[in-house]
Design an enzyme around this catalytic site. Sequence first.
Site, PDB file in Angstrom:
ATOM      1  N   GLU A 572      52.662  52.130  17.071  1.00  0.00           N
ATOM      2  CA  GLU A 572      51.506  51.974  17.115  1.00  0.00           C
ATOM      3  C   GLU A 572      50.927  51.139  18.245  1.00  0.00           C
ATOM      4  O   GLU A 572      51.480  50.061  18.514  1.00  0.00           O
ATOM      5  CB  GLU A 572      50.616  51.267  15.936  1.00  0.00           C
ATOM      6  CG  GLU A 572      49.119  50.799  15.761  1.00  0.00           C
ATOM      7  CD  GLU A 572      48.704  50.113  14.541  1.00  0.00           C
ATOM      8  OE1 GLU A 572      49.583  49.762  13.631  1.00  0.00           O
ATOM      9  OE2 GLU A 572      47.450  49.668  14.658  1.00  0.00           O
ATOM     10  N   ASN A 627      44.352  52.855  17.389  1.00  0.00           N
ATOM     11  CA  ASN A 627      43.340  52.497  16.509  1.00  0.00           C
ATOM     12  C   ASN A 627      42.010  52.913  17.344  1.00  0.00           C
ATOM     13  O   ASN A 627      41.569  52.575  18.693  1.00  0.00           O
ATOM     14  CB  ASN A 627      43.325  50.945  16.503  1.00  0.00           C
ATOM     15  CG  ASN A 627      44.547  50.703  15.634  1.00  0.00           C
ATOM     16  OD1 ASN A 627      44.546  50.701  14.630  1.00  0.00           O
ATOM     17  ND2 ASN A 627      45.502  49.866  16.298  1.00  0.00           N
ATOM     18  N   GLU A 659      43.719  56.108  14.304  1.00  0.00           N
ATOM     19  CA  GLU A 659      43.750  55.215  12.973  1.00  0.00           C
ATOM     20  C   GLU A 659      42.292  54.758  12.837  1.00  0.00           C
ATOM     21  O   GLU A 659      41.627  54.223  13.989  1.00  0.00           O
ATOM     22  CB  GLU A 659      44.629  53.886  13.120  1.00  0.00           C
ATOM     23  CG  GLU A 659      45.975  54.198  13.045  1.00  0.00           C
ATOM     24  CD  GLU A 659      47.091  53.233  12.918  1.00  0.00           C
ATOM     25  OE1 GLU A 659      46.538  52.004  12.663  1.00  0.00           O
ATOM     26  OE2 GLU A 659      48.168  53.189  12.921  1.00  0.00           O
ATOM     27  N   ASP A 689      43.277  53.705   8.164  1.00  0.00           N
ATOM     28  CA  ASP A 689      44.042  52.370   8.282  1.00  0.00           C
ATOM     29  C   ASP A 689      43.248  51.326   7.280  1.00  0.00           C
ATOM     30  O   ASP A 689      42.191  51.560   6.710  1.00  0.00           O
ATOM     31  CB  ASP A 689      43.293  51.924   9.581  1.00  0.00           C
ATOM     32  CG  ASP A 689      44.538  50.875  10.162  1.00  0.00           C
ATOM     33  OD1 ASP A 689      45.509  50.509   9.483  1.00  0.00           O
ATOM     34  OD2 ASP A 689      44.208  50.363  11.359  1.00  0.00           O
ATOM     35  N   GLU A 746      51.948  48.729   5.514  1.00  0.00           N
ATOM     36  CA  GLU A 746      51.819  47.933   6.660  1.00  0.00           C
ATOM     37  C   GLU A 746      52.342  46.381   6.521  1.00  0.00           C
ATOM     38  O   GLU A 746      52.442  46.073   5.191  1.00  0.00           O
ATOM     39  CB  GLU A 746      50.630  47.752   7.312  1.00  0.00           C
ATOM     40  CG  GLU A 746      49.738  48.942   7.751  1.00  0.00           C
ATOM     41  CD  GLU A 746      48.349  48.450   8.231  1.00  0.00           C
ATOM     42  OE1 GLU A 746      48.155  48.613   9.372  1.00  0.00           O
ATOM     43  OE2 GLU A 746      47.591  47.615   7.685  1.00  0.00           O
TER      44      GLU A 746
HETATM   45  P1  C2E Z   1      45.866  46.739  12.331  1.00  0.00           P
HETATM   46  O1  C2E Z   1      45.380  48.149  13.151  1.00  0.00           O
HETATM   47  O2  C2E Z   1      45.976  46.740  11.132  1.00  0.00           O
HETATM   48  O3  C2E Z   1      47.131  46.503  13.264  1.00  0.00           O
HETATM   49  C1  C2E Z   1      48.339  46.056  12.721  1.00  0.00           C
HETATM   50  C2  C2E Z   1      48.077  44.459  12.846  1.00  0.00           C
HETATM   51  O4  C2E Z   1      49.137  43.916  11.954  1.00  0.00           O
HETATM   52  C3  C2E Z   1      48.465  43.959  14.212  1.00  0.00           C
HETATM   53  O5  C2E Z   1      47.960  42.745  14.530  1.00  0.00           O
HETATM   54  C4  C2E Z   1      49.957  43.588  14.015  1.00  0.00           C
HETATM   55  O6  C2E Z   1      50.677  42.816  14.981  1.00  0.00           O
HETATM   56  C5  C2E Z   1      50.114  42.952  12.793  1.00  0.00           C
HETATM   57  N1  C2E Z   1      51.396  43.065  12.016  1.00  0.00           N
HETATM   58  C6  C2E Z   1      52.323  44.156  12.255  1.00  0.00           C
HETATM   59  N2  C2E Z   1      53.327  43.790  11.457  1.00  0.00           N
HETATM   60  C7  C2E Z   1      52.937  42.619  10.743  1.00  0.00           C
HETATM   61  C8  C2E Z   1      53.765  41.886   9.849  1.00  0.00           C
HETATM   62  O7  C2E Z   1      54.913  42.120   9.348  1.00  0.00           O
HETATM   63  N3  C2E Z   1      53.159  40.577   9.252  1.00  0.00           N
HETATM   64  C9  C2E Z   1      51.926  40.234  10.020  1.00  0.00           C
HETATM   65  N4  C2E Z   1      51.529  39.095   9.397  1.00  0.00           N
HETATM   66  N5  C2E Z   1      51.331  41.132  10.825  1.00  0.00           N
HETATM   67  C10 C2E Z   1      51.985  42.296  11.263  1.00  0.00           C
HETATM   68  P2  C2E Z   1      47.161  42.510  15.893  1.00  0.00           P
HETATM   69  O8  C2E Z   1      47.691  43.210  17.064  1.00  0.00           O
HETATM   70  O9  C2E Z   1      46.823  41.192  15.906  1.00  0.00           O
HETATM   71  O10 C2E Z   1      45.834  43.608  15.615  1.00  0.00           O
HETATM   72  C11 C2E Z   1      44.924  43.156  14.786  1.00  0.00           C
HETATM   73  C12 C2E Z   1      43.744  44.314  14.498  1.00  0.00           C
HETATM   74  O11 C2E Z   1      43.136  44.312  15.536  1.00  0.00           O
HETATM   75  C13 C2E Z   1      44.589  45.541  14.287  1.00  0.00           C
HETATM   76  O12 C2E Z   1      44.793  45.736  12.964  1.00  0.00           O
HETATM   77  C14 C2E Z   1      43.325  46.612  14.661  1.00  0.00           C
HETATM   78  O13 C2E Z   1      42.419  46.426  13.833  1.00  0.00           O
HETATM   79  C15 C2E Z   1      42.852  45.901  15.587  1.00  0.00           C
HETATM   80  N6  C2E Z   1      43.269  46.264  17.034  1.00  0.00           N
HETATM   81  C16 C2E Z   1      44.389  46.021  17.767  1.00  0.00           C
HETATM   82  N7  C2E Z   1      44.410  46.886  18.935  1.00  0.00           N
HETATM   83  C17 C2E Z   1      43.224  47.511  18.726  1.00  0.00           C
HETATM   84  C18 C2E Z   1      42.683  48.542  19.650  1.00  0.00           C
HETATM   85  O14 C2E Z   1      43.329  48.878  20.738  1.00  0.00           O
HETATM   86  N8  C2E Z   1      41.590  49.020  19.244  1.00  0.00           N
HETATM   87  C19 C2E Z   1      40.963  48.908  18.229  1.00  0.00           C
HETATM   88  N9  C2E Z   1      39.864  49.372  17.976  1.00  0.00           N
HETATM   89  N10 C2E Z   1      41.436  47.867  17.383  1.00  0.00           N
HETATM   90  C20 C2E Z   1      42.379  47.197  17.594  1.00  0.00           C
HETATM   91 CA    CA Z   2      46.063  50.036  12.952  1.00  0.00          CA
HETATM   92 CA    CA Z   3      45.803  48.135   9.545  1.00  0.00          CA
END
Ligand code: C2E
Ligand code: CA
Ligand code: CA
Length: 802
Positions: A572, A627, A659, A689, A746
Amino acid sequence: MYRVLDCITVDHDPYLVVLAAIICAFGAAASSLVATRIASSGRAGAWIALLAINAGSTVWATHFLAMLAFRTTLPMSYDPGLTLLSYLIGVFIIGFSVRVAHGGQRRARGAIAGGVLLGSGVAALHYAGMAALRFPGHLSYDVDLVIISVLLSIALGISSMWVGRRLADAHARTLAAALFVAMTVTLHFTGMGAVRLELSPLAADAAGMSRSALAIAVTVAALVVLLIGITAAIVDQRIASRLASEAERFRTLADGALEGLLVHRDGLIVDANAAARAMFGLNGPVAAATRLDTLLDAAGIARMKEPIDDERAFELSLLNAQGAYFPAEVSRRHIKLADGLQGELLAIRDLTTRKKSEARIAHLALHDPLTDLPNRRLFLELANKAMGHAQRTNERFGILAIDLDGFKTVNDMHGHAAGDELLRTVARRIQSELRDADVVARFGGDEFAILQSFTTQPRQAMALAERLLETLQTPIRLADAEVAISASIGVALYPDDGATTEDLLRNADTAMYRAKADGKATCRFFEAQMDAALESRRRLEFRLRHAITSETLEIAFQPLVGSRDGHPVAFEALVRWNDAELGYISPADFIPVAEETGLILPIGEFVLRRACMEAASWSQPLSVAVNLSAVQFRRRGLVDMVQRALTESGLPGERLELEVTESLLIDNRDEVLRTLTALKEMGIRIAMDDFGTGYSSLSYLQSFPFDKIKIDRSFVTDLEADSQNASIVRAVASMGRSLQMQVVAEGVETRSQAALLKDLDCDELQGYLIARPMPAAEIEAFLQEHPARVSPADAAPAEAAA
Ligand code: C2E
Ligand code: CA
Ligand code: CA
């Protein structure tokens, strides 16, 4: 000894008497013509002199012709000196009398003084002429009759001057001339009646001008009269025709003028041009008989009494032909009328249209053209007034800042016309919730503000905000769609939340942003700490723009693995932002800001393109998951943008997963479905998602063609503690299988979670247990350690050998 009068009929030659009368009348008429020039010409002196010569000659010729008509056997002759003197007396005194009559400003007095002089002058001429008479004997006078003759002459002289003071009036002139003739004739015959000829044979010095010599002199005088008369007539004719054509030209000019022109004298209208006649409904004689006052209101009447100020035009209300007052610009001038008297010219410009367009412009400057609500400027003005009032009365008032949620979407999906229609409906709905004293304004876009005046408690602001939230949440029918929006409302109260209207507005805005951040469709009152939050939000937005333009955003990749064999199946793509000033910022913090400001569009495109490029370069043909924000999704052209990213990178559609979240599915389901279908036709897979956090309707899952469900991290975290979560996961997994959707968990952080999820029939796992999101450069090393499932078909031989 005998009285002259006794034989006047017998002893006078009737032909000569008639001739004398003709000359007198002719001379008088000529004098009256010359007299008109005195008023209208610049060279009054010369004309007075000519008049004096003419009138003097007339009287003189009349007198001596009458003397010649006297039939007598007496040897009569005339003393040349006295004869000449009588002529000169006539000319000079008459000239002087006219000067007196027309020289000064006070006409009535001048006419009387001039008349006295005229009567006396003519009498002096007469008696000097009598004194010139030489015959054998001497004259004696009846004193009473002499006095009467002089008084009569003076009386008729005054009458003639009095009537003749209105030189421009032709009737008056004729009457004056007739009175002049009467004066001359009356004097002559009364004077002759006063005379007694006493013969004495001794007195024989009858030397002097003979009868025939006098006849020649009289003829000369008569010729002078005739000549002056004819000349005056010609001049008069010329001048009259010139005046007439000039008047004609001016009339044409005046009628051509767009301004109304009115001439009045002492408040009585004497002339009006076509424009003025039309303005006031004045026609023909009506125009001349109308009093100016009838066209004015009280203020206008008072204004017209003030002295004329040539410089300044001023505004008045005037009564038009339809009986309504209209605004006009008026300027006043003195003018000289045809009779030589002063009048006043009014130039009138109708300001109705100008006033109307001025009012229209003023309205436009203060109102929003779309909804016709007050704009920001007017709102601030009214708010300032309310503040002044509140200060005097110790009252309070509130400012509500309203921002619509989801307006952008409506605009994007249904076009601007629909957006406009929506705004008008919103304006109407807001207005219907307000009391008369309250004001709603539109500041542009989907921003509204309300000025709520109230006297008691903030509760009223709360009540209003709640009513507004409710009315704005009711779906709105547009021409070809029904849309659901909501509003976020911020409230600031005077005096608690600001001392100026600007502060109040800003703080209401801050509270409104808070409401948005707290999930929208809600209302917040301003609190001091909100300011700081807003400030940091602004800073974030500013830095984010900078990050986009300077291309400092990066992407981390986190693997998804099969729950049974642990082999990676996809990565991802997660955006990363490390700002030079703000440090590392989580996408969870900046993505919402990016969505609100539209910055998500360039960010989303950047992530997609980079993710595809990276994936295309991997040594193993794993999928890449990207995403997609709902905001991106609602934008037309998403499908094209995705297609370009694939073409550009060479990545097959089958290796891309998008997603999306449940929020996407709230409205415009048909449109969303079309887009999803188009993407799927390109081989792309769609994953739902964060399943379980949003609207969580299982029915959504059935009606949309998802390939994957990602169970939200929160269920996984509490999996062991909360048995309900386990049953939810199990239910989702079994349903997913029945709908042929893959199920992903996730946020898997522990081995026991992983084991449990595997037992619950989840297909794939993602989380820190397997790997944290990693930079693109580390992917190959990761794949070395955790190779993808080896299926002989897609393992690249060169790579396998390495
Ligand atoms: P998401 O799509 O649900 O992405 C997964 C988030 O969970 C990511 O946080 C990831 O770092 C985190 N994660 C993965 N494994 C674990 C784990 O074992 N424990 C915990 N506590 N967290 C874990 P991240 O990277 O901070 O992203 C947060 C949200 O930001 C994402 O949720 C997504 O909704 C959004 N996001 C990130 N990148 C993009 C992007 O390029 N475009 C869009 N539209 N949204 C994005
Ligand atoms: Ca995601
Ligand atoms: Ca998610």
